[in-house]
Design a protein around this motif. Structure first.
Motif, PDB file in Angstrom:
ATOM      1  N   ILE A 163      -9.620  61.909  39.268  1.00 45.71           N
ATOM      2  CA  ILE A 163      -8.457  61.026  39.125  1.00 45.71           C
ATOM      3  C   ILE A 163      -7.771  61.356  37.801  1.00 45.71           C
ATOM      4  N   ILE A 164      -6.525  61.800  37.880  1.00 41.63           N
ATOM      5  CA  ILE A 164      -5.749  62.072  36.665  1.00 41.63           C
ATOM      6  C   ILE A 164      -5.054  60.779  36.265  1.00 41.63           C
ATOM      7  N   GLN A 165      -5.341  60.297  35.073  1.00 35.45           N
ATOM      8  CA  GLN A 165      -4.762  59.033  34.618  1.00 35.45           C
ATOM      9  C   GLN A 165      -3.355  59.227  34.068  1.00 35.45           C
ATOM     10  N   ASN A 166      -2.484  58.279  34.359  1.00 30.84           N
ATOM     11  CA  ASN A 166      -1.141  58.225  33.760  1.00 30.84           C
ATOM     12  C   ASN A 166      -0.421  59.570  33.799  1.00 30.84           C
ATOM     13  N   ALA A 167      -0.463  60.189  34.965  1.00 31.46           N
ATOM     14  CA  ALA A 167       0.198  61.485  35.119  1.00 31.46           C
ATOM     15  C   ALA A 167       1.690  61.287  35.371  1.00 31.46           C
TER      16      ALA A 167
ATOM     17  N   ASP B 131     -10.782  60.826  35.357  1.00 33.63           N
ATOM     18  CA  ASP B 131     -12.055  60.259  35.775  1.00 33.63           C
ATOM     19  C   ASP B 131     -12.671  61.234  36.771  1.00 33.63           C
ATOM     20  N   LEU B 132     -13.980  61.445  36.664  1.00 31.03           N
ATOM     21  CA  LEU B 132     -14.696  62.331  37.568  1.00 31.03           C
ATOM     22  C   LEU B 132     -15.630  61.494  38.435  1.00 31.03           C
ATOM     23  N   VAL B 133     -15.484  61.605  39.748  1.00 29.11           N
ATOM     24  CA  VAL B 133     -16.305  60.836  40.675  1.00 29.11           C
ATOM     25  C   VAL B 133     -17.229  61.791  41.427  1.00 29.11           C
ATOM     26  N   LEU B 134     -18.539  61.598  41.237  1.00 27.74           N
ATOM     27  CA  LEU B 134     -19.543  62.431  41.897  1.00 27.74           C
ATOM     28  C   LEU B 134     -20.221  61.636  43.012  1.00 27.74           C
TER      29      LEU B 134
ATOM     30  N   TYR C 224     -17.651  59.046  35.953  1.00 27.24           N
ATOM     31  CA  TYR C 224     -17.469  59.230  34.516  1.00 27.24           C
ATOM     32  C   TYR C 224     -15.999  58.994  34.214  1.00 27.24           C
ATOM     33  N   ASN C 225     -15.703  58.025  33.366  1.00 28.26           N
ATOM     34  CA  ASN C 225     -14.324  57.614  33.118  1.00 28.26           C
ATOM     35  C   ASN C 225     -13.805  58.082  31.767  1.00 28.26           C
ATOM     36  N   ASN C 226     -12.491  58.177  31.692  1.00 28.23           N
ATOM     37  CA  ASN C 226     -11.783  58.439  30.440  1.00 28.23           C
ATOM     38  C   ASN C 226     -12.236  59.732  29.765  1.00 28.23           C
ATOM     39  N   LEU C 227     -12.337  60.783  30.574  1.00 27.20           N
ATOM     40  CA  LEU C 227     -12.700  62.095  30.036  1.00 27.20           C
ATOM     41  C   LEU C 227     -11.435  62.822  29.593  1.00 27.20           C
ATOM     42  N   ILE C 228     -11.371  63.179  28.352  1.00 26.91           N
ATOM     43  CA  ILE C 228     -10.217  63.939  27.849  1.00 26.91           C
ATOM     44  C   ILE C 228     -10.530  65.422  27.994  1.00 26.91           C
TER      45      ILE C 228
ATOM     46  N   GLU D 136     -18.441  71.152  33.781  1.00 27.49           N
ATOM     47  CA  GLU D 136     -19.830  71.612  33.744  1.00 27.49           C
ATOM     48  C   GLU D 136     -20.706  70.380  33.585  1.00 27.49           C
ATOM     49  N   ILE D 137     -21.496  70.094  34.594  1.00 26.74           N
ATOM     50  CA  ILE D 137     -22.181  68.806  34.711  1.00 26.74           C
ATOM     51  C   ILE D 137     -23.680  68.973  34.480  1.00 26.74           C
ATOM     52  N   THR D 138     -24.221  68.115  33.647  1.00 24.62           N
ATOM     53  CA  THR D 138     -25.664  68.072  33.392  1.00 24.62           C
ATOM     54  C   THR D 138     -26.218  66.754  33.928  1.00 24.62           C
ATOM     55  N   ALA D 139     -27.259  66.838  34.703  1.00 28.10           N
ATOM     56  CA  ALA D 139     -27.864  65.628  35.263  1.00 28.10           C
ATOM     57  C   ALA D 139     -28.394  64.735  34.146  1.00 28.10           C
ATOM     58  N   PRO D 140     -28.192  63.421  34.230  1.00 28.64           N
ATOM     59  CA  PRO D 140     -28.689  62.510  33.180  1.00 28.64           C
ATOM     60  C   PRO D 140     -30.215  62.451  33.199  1.00 28.64           C
ATOM     61  N   LYS D 141     -30.795  62.492  32.016  1.00 26.35           N
ATOM     62  CA  LYS D 141     -32.258  62.452  31.920  1.00 26.35           C
ATOM     63  C   LYS D 141     -32.788  61.075  32.295  1.00 26.35           C
ATOM     64  N   GLU D 142     -33.991  61.067  32.867  1.00 24.09           N
ATOM     65  CA  GLU D 142     -34.655  59.815  33.227  1.00 24.09           C
ATOM     66  C   GLU D 142     -35.542  59.381  32.064  1.00 24.09           C
TER      67      GLU D 142
END
Length: 342
Positions: free
Chosen positions: A214-218, A269-272, A282-286, A308-314
């Motif tokens: 999602i591109i914000q305020n385009a 915003d990136l939606v996985l 993940y929101n508000n990524l510049i 480039e996405i890294t899985a969040p650690k548990e």
């Protein structure tokens, strides 16, 4: 055949004594013989080499504006007309009978190629009056004064503008080469994983794909003014479909290109989507430049953006278990409104 039939009909009317100006006029979207047609060619700045194997078809408005007394285009006096009204002498009774808006479809090319507008555009009947040619893609609604409004405003329209070119006059013609230039910045998205080893991560035993970006305020173009090339923009969020395939360490297929207003930075915003249908957002990524700092997106430039996405650690100390319930509504005090009470 149509022209011959019309001419025969006009001749019959003359022989019958019905020779009023109204009867002598025909509507013709094609070519007249006496008027002088304008020769136009086009090229597109910034066409990638892959266009040779994947031709890009462009549909554009070709717009003609005659000169005012000072020699500049008469924007204030421009009234769009898409029909040539040619009389029985294969000429025009007035300048307003000439079409000044035509449609054209061509294959984008960096080398100039001839185009044939429909209907044909003709020089002014007065040999002392010059005229000017403009081009706008995609085709839109042309209004008085020389403004073109686009019917689709969604960020997926490649708006191009070919600015004012003098065509000369009927006794001093110029070959017109329209140079269509991109008016937006283009964004193309891909995504990949830094590692597919999800051991000790929240995505263990799962796969992940990109649902959407999602591109914000385009800024999205809604119209362009021929007089100065200025664009009016709608500001909105633009959804870009993700590649929707399981991600690996090699970038997935490119998204559909998106065209937006040039800007000093872009926030998305990136939606996985995980294989168990869990949505991770993940929101508000510049967007950052590979050269450092925020990515500046510029007019006429295509920018490839890689997530480039890294899985969040548990966490090793266990997860917080959360349950939820919804409480019933508690009845509150009633209210009333009295209208026109005596």
């Amino acid at each position: 055949m149509k022209k011959n039939l019309l001419s025969m009909a006009a001749l019959a009317l003359i022989m019958a004594g019905c020779s009023s100006n109204e009867d002598d006029v025909k509507i013709d979207n094609g070519e007249g013989t006496a008027p002088v047609a304008i020769n136009i060619s086009q090229k597109v700045t910034g066409v990638e080499t892959k266009a040779a194997t994947n031709p890009i078809e462009v549909k554009a408005d070709i717009i003609m504006i005659d000169a005012a007394a000072n020699g500049d285009p008469d924007y204030s006096g421009f009234v769009p007309n898409k029909t040539n009204k040619i009389n029985t002498s294969n000429s025009f009774d007035s300048e307003s009978d000439r079409a000044n808006v035509a449609l054209v479809t061509f294959t984008a090319n960096t080398a100039a190629t001839a185009i044939k507008p429909s209907p044909t555009l003709y020089y002014p009947t007065s040999s002392s009056t010059s005229t000017f040619i403009f081009g706008v893609a995609p085709q839109g609604t042309v209004s008085n004064g020389g403004k073109v409004s686009f019917s689709t405003v969604d960020g997926y329209q490649d708006v191009m503008f070919a600015g004012k070119k003098s065509a000369g006059s009927s006794n001093s013609t110029n070959s017109v080469e329209l140079d269509f230039a991109h008016q937006t910045a283009q964004l193309i998205f891909v995504a990949k994983l830094s590692s597919t080893d999800f051991t000790n991560t929240e995505w263990k035993n799962k796969t992940v794909s990109v649902d959407k970006i999602i591109i914000q305020n385009a800024g999205v173009p809604n119209s362009i003014n021929l007089s100065d090339g200025n664009i009016e923009w709608d500001i909105k969020s633009v959804d870009v479909a993700g590649c929707n395939t399981t991600l690996g360490t090699v970038a997935c297929a490119e998204s559909v290109p998106v065209m937006i207003k040039p800007a000093a930075s872009v926030t998305v915003d990136l939606v996985l989507k995980l294989s168990d249908n869990t949505i991770v957002q993940y929101n508000n990524l510049i967007i950052q430049s590979v050269n450092g700092g925020n990515l500046s997106v510029n007019r006429g430039e295509s920018h490839l953006v890689t997530f480039e996405i890294t899985a969040p650690k548990e966490a090793t100390n266990g997860k917080v278990q959360v349950t939820a319930q919804v409480q019933e509504w508690t009845k509150g005090t009633e209210g009333k409104v009295e209208i026109n009470k005596e």
